[in-house]
Design an enzyme around this catalytic site. Structure first.
Site, PDB file in Angstrom:
ATOM      1  N   GLY A 195       0.849  -1.202   0.000  1.00 65.68           N
ATOM      2  CA  GLY A 195       0.000   0.000   0.000  1.00 65.68           C
ATOM      3  C   GLY A 195       0.876   1.240   0.000  1.00 65.68           C
ATOM      4  O   GLY A 195       2.098   1.147  -0.094  1.00 65.68           O
ATOM      5  N   GLU A 240       9.561   1.492  -3.710  1.00 69.43           N
ATOM      6  CA  GLU A 240       8.899   1.472  -5.023  1.00 69.43           C
ATOM      7  C   GLU A 240       8.577   2.909  -5.432  1.00 69.43           C
ATOM      8  O   GLU A 240       8.956   3.368  -6.500  1.00 69.43           O
ATOM      9  CB  GLU A 240       7.631   0.621  -4.947  1.00 69.43           C
ATOM     10  CG  GLU A 240       6.865   0.511  -6.259  1.00 69.43           C
ATOM     11  CD  GLU A 240       5.554  -0.271  -6.096  1.00 69.43           C
ATOM     12  OE1 GLU A 240       5.129  -0.504  -4.941  1.00 69.43           O
ATOM     13  OE2 GLU A 240       4.949  -0.622  -7.133  1.00 69.43           O
TER      14      GLU A 240
END
Ligand SMILES: [Zn+2]
Length: 347
Positions: A184, A214
């Site tokens: 998330g 990321e």
């Protein structure tokens, strides 16, 4: 090497996918069928238009938000036991047809409880779907990684672990939970919030991975290593900008789960040739090549290997090494079935 013979070669290897999300791997045709059964088919919409809600479209999709949008439609159908079981079975079927012989499928149970299922029922349905396929195909192995959503916080992550302990791999003959992950939005929920959850996961005997680096910089990966003690990092893309961090990952033997198409689509890298995969390998970091979300990313694992060959000029020997390294990163235990894993580990 022609594209055809390249494809044939990749398909001949026993592949392992260690990073694949349940919600991003559902067949569009199954969702289309369910949308008709659940009275939620949009009048006038045809199948090709429907696919655009589920799959990355190079022509119009640009950002991480576009990427995350693709997860909304499936959620209304994945709240029911039989659907989850069927989808898990189909995910295994599609993976196997693509050459995958070891699959770690990750799922967050909490987002599938809106029609009253319990956390254990969600995992149970996933186990049953994967187990059924495994019984039909003895050369296929699967496990489940339970995801805690970062946005649900550290406390719910600990509660979740206590709920799923009974679904652990060692308590079941077929498929079980073999690992723990957080996923998330990264920015508002740094790894340190989950240090107690990871300590608990470790105590419970779960292997650990964590999405990190990321959409955020290398400092989040440092933090994940220092506070969570994971054996693997999901994506870890921004580590490519930090030589000291790459040294640390290599020194500690921490695997990086690399998902090329996904990284390109979410903007983790601007173009494929900027991807740190070759730098990771040069630095001695262990890497597992993975899909992330075959449906959302409109890819397959063999397709990701092809992409690596094209982008970085990898030879057959390089690909064989990469596939081998990916298999060795598995969280699956060498339990009663361990012999089989060991056998094709050295295939
Ligand atoms: Zn992921």
């Amino acid at each position: 090497m022609s594209p055809d013979s390249r494809r044939e070669f990749i398909r001949s290897l026993p592949l392992a996918d260690l990073h694949r999300h349940f919600d991003g791997s559902i067949r569009p045709s199954t969702l289309w069928e369910l949308s008709e059964r659940y009275y939620s088919a949009v009048p006038g919409l045809d199948f090709e238009q429907f696919r655009r809600y589920l799959e990355w479209d190079e022509k119009q999709d640009r950002s991480l938000l576009d990427y995350l949008d693709k997860f909304h439609v499936p959620l209304q159908y994945t709240q029911f036991y039989d659907n989850i079981k069927r989808i898990a079975y189909e995910i295994a079927t599609d993976a196997y047809a693509d050459g995958v012989r070891l699959l770690e499928l990750r799922i967050n149970p909490l987002i599938h409880r809106r029609a009253g299922l319990t956390t254990r029922q969600v995992i149970h349905a996933t186990r049953k779907g994967l187990s059924r396929f495994g019984t039909e195909h003895p050369d296929f192995r699967a496990g489940i990684i339970v995801i805690a959503m970062r946005s649900h916080g550290g406390n719910l992550a600990r509660i979740l672990l206590r709920e799923v302990i009974g679904e652990k791999e060692e308590y079941h003959a077929g498929v079980g939970v073999c690992g723990f992950d957080i996923a998330g939005p990264e920015a508002p929920f740094p790894p340190v919030l989950f240090s107690e959850a990871y300590a608990l996961a470790r105590k419970m005997g779960f292997k650990r991975t964590a999405h990190a680096g990321e959409s955020e910089g290398p400092e989040r990966i440092w933090e994940a290593l220092d506070h969570l003690g994971p054996q693997r990092i999901g994506h870890g893309t921004s580590a490519g900008a930090d030589p000291e961090l790459m040294k640390r990952l290599a020194r500690d033997g921490v695997y990086v789960e690399v998902c090329l198409s996904s990284n390109l689509q979410t903007g983790a890298v601007a173009q494929l040739r900027d991807h740190p995969l070759p730098r990771f390998l040069d630095a001695g970091i262990k890497v597992a090549l993975c899909t992330d979300n075959p449906t959302v990313s409109a890819t397959t694992l063999s397709g990701e290997y092809e992409l690596a060959m094209e982008a970085f000029g990898y030879t057959e020997a390089d690909v064989r090494r990469l596939a081998d390294m990916s298999r060795r990163g598995t969280f699956l235990a060498a339990g009663p079935d361990g012999q089989r894993v060991a056998k094709w580990m050295s295939a």
